[in-house]
Design an enzyme around this catalytic site. Structure first.
Site, PDB file in Angstrom:
ATOM      1  N   SER A 151      -8.492  15.661  14.083  1.00 48.01           N
ATOM      2  CA  SER A 151      -9.581  14.995  15.067  1.00 48.01           C
ATOM      3  C   SER A 151      -9.012  14.566  16.288  1.00 48.01           C
ATOM      4  O   SER A 151      -7.819  14.047  16.152  1.00 48.01           O
ATOM      5  CB  SER A 151     -10.580  13.952  14.349  1.00 48.01           C
ATOM      6  OG  SER A 151     -11.131  12.988  15.396  1.00 48.01           O
ATOM      7  N   TYR A 164     -11.325   6.018   9.466  1.00 52.31           N
ATOM      8  CA  TYR A 164     -11.351   7.393   9.816  1.00 52.31           C
ATOM      9  C   TYR A 164     -10.441   7.717  10.837  1.00 52.31           C
ATOM     10  O   TYR A 164      -9.473   8.572  10.724  1.00 52.31           O
ATOM     11  CB  TYR A 164     -12.753   7.866  10.489  1.00 52.31           C
ATOM     12  CG  TYR A 164     -12.859   9.096  11.082  1.00 52.31           C
ATOM     13  CD1 TYR A 164     -13.429  10.051  10.105  1.00 52.31           C
ATOM     14  CD2 TYR A 164     -12.508   9.653  12.048  1.00 52.31           C
ATOM     15  CE1 TYR A 164     -13.682  11.547  10.428  1.00 52.31           C
ATOM     16  CE2 TYR A 164     -12.587  11.034  12.623  1.00 52.31           C
ATOM     17  CZ  TYR A 164     -13.342  11.660  11.708  1.00 52.31           C
ATOM     18  OH  TYR A 164     -13.399  13.006  11.906  1.00 52.31           O
TER      19      TYR A 164
HETATM   20  P1  NAD Z   1     -19.748  18.023   7.614  1.00 49.22           P
HETATM   21  O1  NAD Z   1     -20.329  16.662   6.928  1.00 49.22           O
HETATM   22  O2  NAD Z   1     -20.699  19.102   8.003  1.00 49.22           O
HETATM   23  O3  NAD Z   1     -18.584  18.510   6.695  1.00 49.22           O
HETATM   24  C1  NAD Z   1     -17.899  18.038   5.799  1.00 49.22           C
HETATM   25  C2  NAD Z   1     -17.857  18.430   4.578  1.00 49.22           C
HETATM   26  O4  NAD Z   1     -16.812  18.131   3.698  1.00 49.22           O
HETATM   27  C3  NAD Z   1     -19.088  18.556   3.733  1.00 49.22           C
HETATM   28  O5  NAD Z   1     -19.416  19.775   3.359  1.00 49.22           O
HETATM   29  C4  NAD Z   1     -18.937  17.501   2.710  1.00 49.22           C
HETATM   30  O6  NAD Z   1     -19.650  17.833   1.260  1.00 49.22           O
HETATM   31  C5  NAD Z   1     -17.521  17.798   2.078  1.00 49.22           C
HETATM   32  N1  NAD Z   1     -16.922  16.953   1.456  1.00 49.22           N
HETATM   33  C6  NAD Z   1     -16.951  15.292   1.398  1.00 49.22           C
HETATM   34  N2  NAD Z   1     -16.266  15.016   0.827  1.00 49.22           N
HETATM   35  C7  NAD Z   1     -15.654  15.796  -0.077  1.00 49.22           C
HETATM   36  C8  NAD Z   1     -14.805  15.898  -1.019  1.00 49.22           C
HETATM   37  N3  NAD Z   1     -14.491  14.555  -1.620  1.00 49.22           N
HETATM   38  N4  NAD Z   1     -14.238  17.018  -1.508  1.00 49.22           N
HETATM   39  C9  NAD Z   1     -14.916  18.093  -1.153  1.00 49.22           C
HETATM   40  N5  NAD Z   1     -15.692  18.393  -0.056  1.00 49.22           N
HETATM   41  C10 NAD Z   1     -16.001  17.131   0.419  1.00 49.22           C
HETATM   42  O7  NAD Z   1     -18.925  17.612   8.711  1.00 49.22           O
HETATM   43  P2  NAD Z   1     -17.954  18.451   9.973  1.00 49.22           P
HETATM   44  O8  NAD Z   1     -18.026  18.011  11.141  1.00 49.22           O
HETATM   45  O9  NAD Z   1     -18.171  19.974   9.559  1.00 49.22           O
HETATM   46  O10 NAD Z   1     -16.614  17.765   9.355  1.00 49.22           O
HETATM   47  C11 NAD Z   1     -15.495  18.736   8.931  1.00 49.22           C
HETATM   48  C12 NAD Z   1     -14.034  18.377   9.159  1.00 49.22           C
HETATM   49  O11 NAD Z   1     -13.894  18.314  10.777  1.00 49.22           O
HETATM   50  C13 NAD Z   1     -13.863  16.708   8.773  1.00 49.22           C
HETATM   51  O12 NAD Z   1     -12.540  16.522   8.319  1.00 49.22           O
HETATM   52  C14 NAD Z   1     -14.240  15.938  10.060  1.00 49.22           C
HETATM   53  O13 NAD Z   1     -13.280  15.037   9.920  1.00 49.22           O
HETATM   54  C15 NAD Z   1     -13.536  17.094  11.040  1.00 49.22           C
HETATM   55  N6  NAD Z   1     -13.959  16.834  12.495  1.00 49.22           N
HETATM   56  C16 NAD Z   1     -15.332  16.926  12.594  1.00 49.22           C
HETATM   57  C17 NAD Z   1     -15.757  16.592  14.104  1.00 49.22           C
HETATM   58  C18 NAD Z   1     -17.038  16.768  14.660  1.00 49.22           C
HETATM   59  O14 NAD Z   1     -17.458  16.177  15.900  1.00 49.22           O
HETATM   60  N7  NAD Z   1     -17.997  17.221  13.719  1.00 49.22           N
HETATM   61  C19 NAD Z   1     -14.748  16.062  15.249  1.00 49.22           C
HETATM   62  C20 NAD Z   1     -13.388  15.886  14.690  1.00 49.22           C
HETATM   63  C21 NAD Z   1     -13.278  16.263  13.407  1.00 49.22           C
END
Ligand code: NAD
Length: 265
Positions: A151, A164
């Site tokens: 991130s 986080y």
């Molecule tokens: P999201 O909530 O749509 O996806 C996260 C996924 O992780 C979900 O499907 C959830 O069920 C799964 N998950 C959570 N805990 C889990 C576990 N213990 N075992 C297996 N699966 C698990 O959100 P996203 O934005 O798609 O996030 C994906 C990644 O991207 C994350 O690591 C997040 O930190 C990172 N990220 C997202 C953003 C953003 O702006 N959306 C920015 C920076 C980083």
């Protein structure tokens, strides 16, 4: 640039929604077989596997909590049993449990570290063990590719999200240390650091007035889509990026460029 992953086998964690889903879909469209990991979104993961199959690809949904070593190992074993190997792992699963530091519960601190940092380590460890054991499968210049989903908060401090930010700061050096350790095996470890991408994790943060505030932090002037990350991930695991080792690719519309300094600081 035509990016192909034909013959390669990928595991994408947290692939029932958001960025993981787009990455899994992107890999499948490029010819990879994809294990769609989920923890709670069984219907969504199975729907994605079906969608990939209907488009002529191969995928299956596999349940595992990435913070549980036995479940992670079982997910790898099921994938190997089905397809005979693993070439690409995207450790993407993550969550937020936000609170000011003085109010944050120990449970919420631990849960975020357990999933976002330890969970990525468990997937990385299983991936590296697998890559070492299987050797050269003849499907890619590299013996294995691991992508850690980081991130912009691996470098930007984030008040109210100390768990986080600590987890993503940890990913930065975990990724580089692993990359340094396993490059001699022909394994490439890298990370992607997304900025603000519209998904379930931040649905409220990016809506309405909040969204306007966030846009001020993005020089390029738009919130990202999950496909922005999927496209970079597909390139990063392909042979087109074969000399990229130990890098964090920021995909953030310029969020890490200190935009507040645009007007002379
Ligand atoms: P999201 O909530 O749509 O996806 C996260 C996924 O992780 C979900 O499907 C959830 O069920 C799964 N998950 C959570 N805990 C889990 C576990 N213990 N075992 C297996 N699966 C698990 O959100 P996203 O934005 O798609 O996030 C994906 C990644 O991207 C994350 O690591 C997040 O930190 C990172 N990220 C997202 C953003 C953003 O702006 N959306 C920015 C920076 C980083």
């Amino acid at each position: 640039m035509d990016i192909r992953l034909d013959g390669q086998i990928a595991i994408v964690t947290g692939a029932s929604s958001g960025i993981g889903r787009a990455v899994a879909r992107g890999f499948a469209l490029s010819g990879a077989k994809v294990a769609v990991n989920y923890r709670s979104g069984a219907d969504e993961a199975q729907a994605l596997a079906r969608e990939i199959a209907e488009a002529g690809g191969e995928a299956f949904a596999v349940r595992a909590d990435v913070s549980d070593k036995d479940q992670v190992d079982a997910m790898f074993a099921k994938t190997v049993e089905r397809w005979g190997g693993v070439d690409i792992v995207v450790a993407n699963a993550g969550l937020q449990k936000d609170a000011d530091s003085f109010e944050m519960t120990l449970d919420d601190w631990r849960q975020v570290i357990d999933v976002n940092l330890t969970g990525q380590f468990l997937c990385a460890q299983a991936a590296i063990r697998r890559f070492r054991e299987q050797g050269d499968r003849g499907v890619s210049r590299s013996r294995g590719k691991l992508v850690c989903m980081s991130s912009v908060h691996e470098v930007i401090p984030w008040a109210g999200h100390v768990n986080y930010a600590a987890s993503k700061g940890g990913i930065a050096l975990m990724m580089k240390t692993l990359a340094q350790e396993v490059a001699e095996l022909g394994v490439r470890v890298n990370a992607i650091a997304p900025g603000a991408i519209r998904t379930a994790i931040n649905a409220e943060e990016l809506d309405g007035e909040n969204g306007e505030q966030v846009l001020k932090l993005i020089p390029y002037g738009r919130i990202g889509d999950a496909e922005d990350i999927a496209d970079v991930a597909t390139w990063l695991v392909s042979d087109k990026a074969d000399y990229v080792v130990g890098a964090t690719i920021f995909v953030d519309g310029g969020m890490t460029l200190y935009p507040a300094f645009r007007d002379n600081g």
